[in-house]
Design an enzyme around this catalytic site. Structure first.
Site, PDB file in Angstrom:
ATOM      1  N   LYS A 125     -20.132  -3.848 -38.209  1.00  0.00           N
ATOM      2  CA  LYS A 125     -21.215  -4.841 -38.126  1.00  0.00           C
ATOM      3  C   LYS A 125     -20.696  -6.255 -38.372  1.00  0.00           C
ATOM      4  O   LYS A 125     -21.152  -7.199 -37.730  1.00  0.00           O
ATOM      5  CB  LYS A 125     -22.329  -4.530 -39.134  1.00  0.00           C
ATOM      6  CG  LYS A 125     -23.138  -3.316 -38.783  1.00  0.00           C
ATOM      7  CD  LYS A 125     -24.010  -3.551 -37.565  1.00  0.00           C
ATOM      8  CE  LYS A 125     -24.712  -2.264 -37.171  1.00  0.00           C
ATOM      9  NZ  LYS A 125     -25.246  -2.262 -35.828  1.00  0.00           N
ATOM     10  N   LYS A 208     -19.886   8.552 -22.262  1.00  0.00           N
ATOM     11  CA  LYS A 208     -21.119   9.321 -22.392  1.00  0.00           C
ATOM     12  C   LYS A 208     -22.335   8.492 -22.029  1.00  0.00           C
ATOM     13  O   LYS A 208     -22.257   7.270 -21.937  1.00  0.00           O
ATOM     14  CB  LYS A 208     -21.235   9.907 -23.790  1.00  0.00           C
ATOM     15  CG  LYS A 208     -21.330   8.891 -24.901  1.00  0.00           C
ATOM     16  CD  LYS A 208     -21.579   9.616 -26.217  1.00  0.00           C
ATOM     17  CE  LYS A 208     -22.017   8.623 -27.272  1.00  0.00           C
ATOM     18  NZ  LYS A 208     -22.438   9.239 -28.506  1.00  0.00           N
ATOM     19  N   LYS A 211     -27.222   3.492 -23.572  1.00  0.00           N
ATOM     20  CA  LYS A 211     -27.865   2.312 -22.996  1.00  0.00           C
ATOM     21  C   LYS A 211     -26.935   1.122 -22.975  1.00  0.00           C
ATOM     22  O   LYS A 211     -27.080   0.228 -22.155  1.00  0.00           O
ATOM     23  CB  LYS A 211     -29.082   1.873 -23.806  1.00  0.00           C
ATOM     24  CG  LYS A 211     -29.867   2.965 -24.427  1.00  0.00           C
ATOM     25  CD  LYS A 211     -30.971   2.377 -25.273  1.00  0.00           C
ATOM     26  CE  LYS A 211     -31.042   3.024 -26.639  1.00  0.00           C
ATOM     27  NZ  LYS A 211     -31.659   4.320 -26.666  1.00  0.00           N
TER      28      LYS A 211
END
Ligand code: TRP
Length: 345
Positions: A125, A208, A211
């Site tokens: 992050k 895979k 989105k």
């Protein structure tokens, strides 16, 4: 009547407690369905399941109130449409159970900055959003631990990427037990479904289904038929095999893998034979795949539409979940308060 109620309650007591959190981001796609959700659905029959929408967690990215509410509703509706049953599992919204926040506060008192800073998801992050490294991100693992141990869960169905968080949860739970010299919180284990989970590839070549890999990579349960046809027809292929029984390159293997989850065995075998004889026409295969995906997703799409307009049902589900989850959480918090030494005068 009383007898069967007794049976129900006593089986419920011996069932293992399962907790998992669902991030309220975007729409569900086939990868989510085959990669996780199908197993939530099968677990709800044999376990005492708590599945919640992690809306406290989502505040780390500062959504607007409008987006936050919309996302929570969309996720709830899609999980219901996909088969989570509010009569079997406890489906709730995290912020409806403020006891979670209280346990999070207690756990934070014994969570060390060093260990939180070393957490891989926190380091990721920092890299992804250096302009917003807030304390909520740092303490994400203590909130997640609170989510899990508030119900004294022993099994947590999550993907591989959550294993470090589970390890930290065990650490926090054990630390609490040691600090107060109690054997109160059990150790929760990640539960990885073994072989029953299939990896669903995306449509754009490698990797895979997800989105973040761009428009057209994922097929969503809510997609309209036209959108599905368009995405499938644009899936990456190559110029075709030139020698019989040639090994399939990754993009072609992916098409077959997608077909294997939505199409009949006959259809898969048919195209596999054509491939092996060097007679395959990918356009035909994609047409078949698109129609089978449409057939597979249509009941979901219809149910999603129906549920989205049924405000009364959605709020009934949310209220039911809140009540059941709070009953469990309130019991834990009361006991934890006593263990800590908060006693009412
Ligand atoms: N961190 C999980 C994820 O990113 C979501 C989550 C939050 C969760 N709290 C949880 C999962 C508790 C399992 C148990 O997917």
């Amino acid at each position: 009547m009383i007898f069967s109620e007794f049976i129900f309650n006593s089986t419920k007591k011996t069932m293992e407690i399962v907790v998992s959190g669902i991030r309220p981001t975007g729409n569900l796609h086939l990868g989510n369905y085959f990669g996780a959700l199908k197993n939530f659905i099968s677990m709800q029959n044999e376990h005492d399941c708590y599945f919640f929408i992690a809306d406290y967690h989502s505040l780390t990215t500062h959504p607007t109130p409008h987006d936050l509410h919309g996302n929570v509703k969309q996720v709830l509706v899609e999980y219901l449409a996909a088969g989570l049953d509010p009569e079997k599992a406890t489906l709730y919204i995290q912020s409806d159970v403020p006891e979670t926040a209280e346990l999070y506060l207690f756990l934070n008192m014994n969570a060390y900055i060093g260990e939180l800073e070393r957490c891989t998801s926190f380091k990721d992050k920092i890299r992804q959003q250096p302009q917003n490294v807030n304390a909520g991100l740092l303490t994400y693992p203590t909130l997640m631990a609170a989510d899990i141990i508030i119900h004294k869960a022993t099994k947590v169905p999550v993907g591989k990427d959550q294993e470090q968080h589970l390890e930290m949860t065990r650490q926090f739970a054990n630390r609490f037990n040691r600090l107060y010299n109690v054997d109160y919180f059990p150790e929760p284990q990640a539960y990885n479904f073994g072989k029953s989970l299939v990896r669903i590839p995306g449509l754009l070549g490698s990797g895979k289904m997800g989105k973040s890999e761009g428009e057209g990579n994922a097929i969503f349960l809510a997609d309209e038929p036209a959108a599905i046809r368009k995405k499938v027809m644009r899936a990456v292929t190559d110029s075709g095999p030139t020698i019989p029984n040639q090994e399939k390159p990754e993009t072609i293997q992916n098409l077959f893998q997608l077909m294997s989850v939505v199409s009949s065995k006959d259809a898969v075998n048919h195209f596999n034979d054509l491939y092996n004889n060097c007679q395959i026409r990918y356009g035909d295969m994609k047409k078949q795949l698109a129609e089978d995906m449409i057939r597979f997703t249509t009941p979901f799409r219809e149910r999603i539409k129906e549920l989205l307009s049924d405000e009364a049902y959605i709020s009934k589900v949310a209220r039911m979940g809140k009540e059941k989850a709070r009953a469990s959480a309130a019991k834990t918090i009361q006991e934890v308060r006593e263990i800590i030494g908060f006693k009412s005068f």
